[in-house]
Design a protein around this motif. Structure first.
Motif, PDB file in Angstrom:
ATOM      1  N   LYS A 218      11.607  -5.244   6.891  1.00  0.00           N
ATOM      2  CA  LYS A 218      10.358  -4.742   6.286  1.00  0.00           C
ATOM      3  C   LYS A 218      10.608  -3.770   5.137  1.00  0.00           C
TER       4      LYS A 218
ATOM      5  N   GLY B 180     -13.324   4.157  16.189  1.00  0.00           N
ATOM      6  CA  GLY B 180     -12.703   3.629  14.984  1.00  0.00           C
ATOM      7  C   GLY B 180     -11.192   3.621  15.143  1.00  0.00           C
TER       8      GLY B 180
ATOM      9  N   LEU C 285      -7.792   5.198  14.505  1.00  0.00           N
ATOM     10  CA  LEU C 285      -7.295   6.544  14.226  1.00  0.00           C
ATOM     11  C   LEU C 285      -5.784   6.490  14.042  1.00  0.00           C
ATOM     12  N   PRO C 286      -5.226   7.395  13.246  1.00  0.00           N
ATOM     13  CA  PRO C 286      -3.787   7.318  12.974  1.00  0.00           C
ATOM     14  C   PRO C 286      -2.893   7.726  14.137  1.00  0.00           C
TER      15      PRO C 286
ATOM     16  N   VAL D 284       3.070  -6.491  15.059  1.00  0.00           N
ATOM     17  CA  VAL D 284       2.848  -5.073  15.345  1.00  0.00           C
ATOM     18  C   VAL D 284       1.976  -4.913  16.599  1.00  0.00           C
TER      19      VAL D 284
END
Ligand code: HQG
Length: 181
Positions: free
Chosen positions: A64, A115, A117-118, A136
């Protein structure tokens, strides 16, 4: 070169450059860069055998493209995925209409409530590539693929960035912009 040894070293470098530089006693600058000679020296002291040639090989062969050298090649950093605070100096960009996020079934209820969220990271990670998103998501459990209405979010004033290795980053994704596919 031993493939699994390269993978092991690459994972160790991800951990150091994204999350825990202090384990080998280095301090990235505000933009996340670490001096290459220092990194090699500290890794070797820590017991991770690494020379410049091997580091370059790991950077180039990484599936990646997770790491990048500075222009003058004296420094290195991770291109995305940080939990430590770094300014990657990314410019806000207009995203494509849709971006994708792979996640796991057991997160879904909470995602549709709060939602995306990080979490521990600095940004929510999104991609144009459904296959990459699937890989992922599978790491977390039973795969769920989400489509994010990125262009619409952008029109409503949300900021999007794209990392050096083409991962799309945004602070949070409110639930109304998320569709399960
Ligand atoms: C989930 C890979 C509950 C989120 C990729 C994810 C990426 C929520 C997990 C990079 C939630 C966090 C990042 C909410 C989000 N409630 N769960 N409200 N909002 N989640 O590992 O995106 O291979 O921090 O869906 O390419 O999985 O490592 O993020 O499942 O760039 O280089 O919380 O990792 O790159 O997990 O992966 P992570 P991620 P690398």
């Amino acid at each position: 070169r031993n493939h699994s040894d390269m993978i092991r070293k690459s994972k160790f470098l991800s951990k150091v450059m994204r999350h825990e530089p202090s384990i080998i006693g280095v301090l990235p600058d505000k933009n996340g860069w670490i001096d290459v000679d220092l990194l090699l020296d500290r890794c070797n002291h820590y017991g991770i055998e690494l020379d410049l040639k091997t580091l370059k090989y790991i950077v180039e062969s990484n599936d990646k493209k997770r790491f990048a050298f500075s222009k003058d090649q004296t420094k290195i950093r991770a291109s995305q995925g940080h939990s430590i605070k770094v300014d990657l100096e990314l410019k806000p960009l207009t995203p494509p209409e849709y971006l994708y996020h792979g996640t796991a079934k057991h997160f879904l209820k909470s995602i549709f409530r709060d939602g995306l969220l990080p979490g521990k990271r600095e940004y929510v990670h999104l991609t144009r590539d459904i296959k990459a998103a699937s890989l992922v998501g599978k790491r977390h459990g039973k795969l769920i693929l989400l489509r994010v209405l990125a262009e619409e979010m952008h029109h409503e004033g949300y900021f999007f960035y794209r990392s050096e290795n083409n991962v799309w980053l945004t602070a949070t994704v409110p639930a109304r912009f998320i569709k399960q596919i």
